[in-house]
Design a protein around this motif. Structure first.
Motif, mmCIF file in Angstrom:
data_model
loop_
_atom_site.group_PDB
_atom_site.id
_atom_site.type_symbol
_atom_site.label_atom_id
_atom_site.label_comp_id
_atom_site.label_asym_id
_atom_site.label_seq_id
_atom_site.Cartn_x
_atom_site.Cartn_y
_atom_site.Cartn_z
ATOM 1 N N TYR A 167 1.145 11.290 1.395
ATOM 2 C CA TYR A 167 -0.243 11.138 1.863
ATOM 3 C C TYR A 167 -0.186 10.538 3.259
ATOM 4 O O TYR A 167 0.860 9.977 3.656
ATOM 5 N N TYR A 168 -1.270 10.646 3.985
ATOM 6 C CA TYR A 168 -1.284 10.059 5.326
ATOM 7 C C TYR A 168 -1.918 8.675 5.248
ATOM 8 O O TYR A 168 -3.057 8.516 4.804
ATOM 9 N N ASP A 169 -1.146 7.676 5.643
ATOM 10 C CA ASP A 169 -1.622 6.286 5.573
ATOM 11 C C ASP A 169 -2.119 5.859 6.948
ATOM 12 O O ASP A 169 -1.341 5.631 7.884
ATOM 13 N N ILE A 204 -11.027 -0.188 2.786
ATOM 14 C CA ILE A 204 -9.849 -0.551 1.989
ATOM 15 C C ILE A 204 -8.681 -0.622 2.975
ATOM 16 O O ILE A 204 -8.391 0.350 3.676
ATOM 17 N N ARG A 205 -8.019 -1.758 3.018
ATOM 18 C CA ARG A 205 -6.919 -1.936 3.981
ATOM 19 C C ARG A 205 -5.637 -2.306 3.261
ATOM 20 O O ARG A 205 -5.660 -2.861 2.151
ATOM 21 N N ASN A 206 -4.534 -1.992 3.944
ATOM 22 C CA ASN A 206 -3.244 -2.462 3.433
ATOM 23 C C ASN A 206 -3.138 -3.973 3.636
ATOM 24 O O ASN A 206 -3.739 -4.530 4.564
ATOM 25 N N THR A 214 3.402 9.112 4.259
ATOM 26 C CA THR A 214 4.111 8.186 3.361
ATOM 27 C C THR A 214 4.347 8.841 2.006
ATOM 28 O O THR A 214 3.477 9.541 1.475
ATOM 29 N N SER A 215 5.519 8.598 1.470
ATOM 30 C CA SER A 215 5.851 9.136 0.138
ATOM 31 C C SER A 215 5.301 8.206 -0.955
ATOM 32 O O SER A 215 4.986 7.039 -0.698
ATOM 33 N N GLY A 251 -2.656 3.756 0.036
ATOM 34 C CA GLY A 251 -2.013 4.812 -0.754
ATOM 35 C C GLY A 251 -2.513 4.824 -2.181
ATOM 36 O O GLY A 251 -2.817 5.881 -2.755
ATOM 37 N N SER A 252 -2.617 3.653 -2.754
ATOM 38 C CA SER A 252 -3.075 3.541 -4.135
ATOM 39 C C SER A 252 -4.518 4.033 -4.260
ATOM 40 O O SER A 252 -4.858 4.761 -5.205
#
Lengths: 158, 561
Positions: free
Chosen positions: B305-307, B318-320, B329-330, B342-343
């Motif tokens: 996916y693209y992060d 929503i932030r990391n 990102t895998s 990602g989640s």
């Protein structure tokens, strides 16, 4: 018609001949029999009451004994628990100079191929072939006996 | 003898005979009437009735080590007025009770009619004191519960109060089985109408053998105690489960208390936080999100996916946690780097219906059914709930905005470890009632995800654990694990970055898991993040357990040298 004199005569005969028997029988036999009967009844009752009381007492004693045994079991369990406590075992082990291993090496142990289960059960003298031809435990036992009585057969000498 | 005298004799004989006949007749009549009556049923309780307390069953660990037992202790009392030689009595008591004789003398010289000298005197002490046969001394028996290992496994055991009330844990959950049934002695009438007693013996309580292993429990408590102390956490929770059966091998909550004395400043300490309190699991929950998406076919192990570092879900950002963008990102890196974006992306692809269906499969928001008292279900807001917001789909995916119990979390992680099969957690392995033994069989709840999905996530979790191997790894063994850090809301409604719940969940050996561990530290002050705060505790427990359980290293087990 009058039966009076006849009755009077008859009573007087009974009175004269039998009365002493009646009197003696009544006083010396009848009354003691009654006393014995009543005494027996009272005796039975008292015996039963005594038995019940005895049972109750035994029960109380057994209850007390049971309590004592249970208490002893609990105390013993506690003593065992105190002796096998983790902290105690660790401190005892340390006092004996034992400690945690720095590392554990696992070594490979080569185990010989396992004997067939039936051979383990019947011993080395038994063979599946013998069992299949002669059949059953009895023949296996017979074969073992033969092997035992003929040691030369398996190449051994005395 | 004249006829008048004869007649008098007859009358007397008749009177004597009639008297004996009457007595005999009465006795026979009474006998016959009583024998003919149906048996007298249990009479209502009177002062002469007596009940017999059953012996409460004992509790043992998986290997038969005693954890709890009931015994009789004595409360020693005195009637000072009846004591003839106070001085020597005080001296004798001093030797047995190991108390200063002066104190005892002062006690005995008080001008009271009744004085309690000491509670909880042992059987031996009471026997010694009573053997003196001194008037004025009384030893009143009382049943008490003794926990020989003190605080060991107290959160799972619970306790029994002095008044005999079972509270918390196994003691409360199995109170009926442990407590047994009291016996009675009731007055009755025998066949002659005499007083007798019918005796119904007490039925002692059953003995319980737990799945808890006291050696593992000891290791877990020691490691957790070090973790709580080194991070200055306000609370520590650790649960160890056998993923293959659901058996709880250890359960610890700190701070704890001694169930023998229960001297605590705050009674909330009695609550078993592992089953009775819920927390926000944080990023550990991403394991559930990813394995669900893999099982649902929404993603696969090679998906990416693209992060962008931030996305909007339901109008909320929503932030990391590192506030960075990670580009393409895998899924593997999603978990290894614990990326919220990602989640949230994965849960968004799944859609609310499917995502929450999987949460239900993992039994979040439901009781696990563990045999411990006061289990709580936590809470998960589902679509349809007026308080549910679209952004919950994103925040829930990384373990925020929902509350789960540590037991629910470890059960879910254990299901992943057990090839997707979820087992019902349990602590009682068997009940022993005299010669009758009732074994408790492990119970499969359901296949929550496919074996393939679980296996893929295990591989990812091994990779994630390897990135922090110095903190959570065990040399020679493959370990699967994931950390979690959730922020705690302050009383003002905001969040303080220094107030966190740090956790780490994992299992080992990854290819054939023998145990799953969850460590939760509440508000650690010196380390705020899951890996650094809870990771070392996980590592210590895993290392000790692999050694205790005699699990050979991976190369020995798999034959790859």
């Amino acid at each position: 018609m009058s039966g009076g004199p006849m009755t009077v005569r008859s009573d007087s005969v009974v009175e004269r001949i039998m009365a002493p028997w009646w009197k003696n029988l009544g006083v010396w036999v009848y009354a003691p029999v009654m006393i014995i009967v009543v005494s027996v009844l009272i005796f039975i009752y008292l015996m039963q009451a005594s038995y019940v009381a005895g049972q109750a007492e035994t029960m109380a004693e057994l209850e007390q004994e049971l309590h004592t045994v249970k208490q002893a079991i609990s105390q013993t369990r506690l003593k065992i628990a105190a002796h096998e406590g983790v902290e105690r075992i660790r401190s005892e082990a340390r006092a004996m100079g034992l400690g945690e291993p720095d590392h554990i090496d696992y070594i490979e142990v080569l185990v010989a191929s396992a004997q067939p289960e039936d051979q383990v059960a019947y011993g080395p003298g038994w063979s599946p072939q013998a069992s299949s031809t002669e059949g059953g435990l009895f023949s296996a036992a017979l074969q073992q006996f033969r092997n035992w009585t003929r040691p030369a057969d398996d190449g051994q000498s005395r | 003898m004249n006829s008048a005298r004869q007649a008098q004799l007859y009358r007397r004989m008749l009177a004597v005979g009639a008297f004996f006949l009457l007595i005999g007749g009465l006795a026979v009549a009474k006998l016959a009437s009583l024998q003919g009556l149906p048996a007298v049923q249990a009479l209502p309780e009177s002062d002469e009735s007596r009940s017999f307390e059953p012996q409460r069953g004992s509790i043992f660990d998986a290997h038969g080590y005693l954890l709890a037992v009931s015994t009789t202790v004595y409360d020693l009392a005195a009637l000072p007025a009846n004591i003839t030689d106070t001085l020597s009595t005080a001296g004798l008591l001093s030797e047995v009770l190991h108390r200063p004789s002066l104190d005892l003398l002062q006690l005995l010289q008080q001008g009271k009619t009744y004085i309690r000298i000491q509670r909880g005197v042992s059987q031996e002490q009471a026997d010694t004191i009573l053997s003196w046969k001194r008037s004025g001394l009384q030893a009143e028996p009382r049943s008490t519960r003794v926990y020989p290992n003190g605080a060991l496994a107290v959160c799972a055991l619970g306790f029994v109060t002095e008044s005999g009330v079972a509270s918390h844990g196994i003691e409360a959950k199995y109170d009926d089985e442990l407590g047994g049934e009291p016996g009675y002695r009731v007055p009755d009438r025998d066949s002659m109408g005499g007083l007798v007693y019918r005796y119904y013996p007490p039925h002692d309580g059953v003995d319980l053998y737990l799945t808890l292993d006291r050696n593992i429990q000891h290791v877990v408590e020691q490691a957790l105690e070090r973790g709580v102390r080194s991070t200055m956490a306000s609370k520590g929770i650790a649960v160890v489960m056998d993923p293959r059966t659901g058996a709880i091998l250890a359960m610890a909550v700190l701070p704890d208390y001694d169930p023998n004395t229960r001297i605590v400043s705050d009674e909330s300490i009695f609550v078993n936080s592992a089953v009775s309190e819920a927390y926000e699991p944080g990023s550990v929950f991403k394991v559930i999100t990813v394995v669900s998406a893999l099982d649902a076919g929404t993603i696969n192990a090679s998906s990416t996916y693209y992060d962008s570092g931030e996305i909007l879900v339901g109008g909320r950002p929503i932030r990391n946690s590192d506030l960075k963008a990670h580009g393409e990102t895998s899924i593997r890196d999603l978990l290894a780097k614990s990326l919220n974006v990602g989640s949230a992306t994965v849960s968004g692809r799944m859609g609310a219906k499917k995502f929450y269906e999987y949460l239900s499969r993992f039994r979040f928001g439901q009781l696990t059914g563990i045999d411990l008292a006061l289990e709580t279900s936590g809470w998960v807001r589902m679509p349809g709930n007026p308080e549910w917001h679209e952004s919950d789909l994103a925040t829930n995916s990384y373990g925020q905005g929902l509350a789960v119990t540590p037991l629910q979390m470890i059960s879910a992680i254990a299901a992943v470890a057990n090839h997707g099969v979820m087992m019902r957690p349990y602590v009682v392995a068997r009940q022993v009632d005299g010669s009758q033994v009732t074994e408790v069989s492990p119970q499969v709840l359901r296949q929550v995800v496919s074996s393939e999905a679980a296996s893929e996530v295990t591989d990812i979790l091994v990779y994630a654990a390897e990135t922090v191997a110095d903190i959570v790894g065990v040399s020679g063994y493959s370990v699967a694990g994931k950390s979690g850090t959730s922020e705690v809301y302050t009383s003002s409604g905001g969040v303080d970055p220094n107030e966190t719940v740090a956790s780490f969940a994992g299992y080992a050996p990854a290819d054939d898991p023998r145990f799953a561990i969850l460590v939760v530290l509440d508000r650690p002050q010196l380390e705020h993040y899951g890996t650094r705060a809870a990771g070392p505790v996980f590592q210590e427990i895993a290392e000790e357990m692999l050694s205790l359980m005699g699990v050979p290293p991976d190369n020995v087990r798999t034959g790859n040298r």
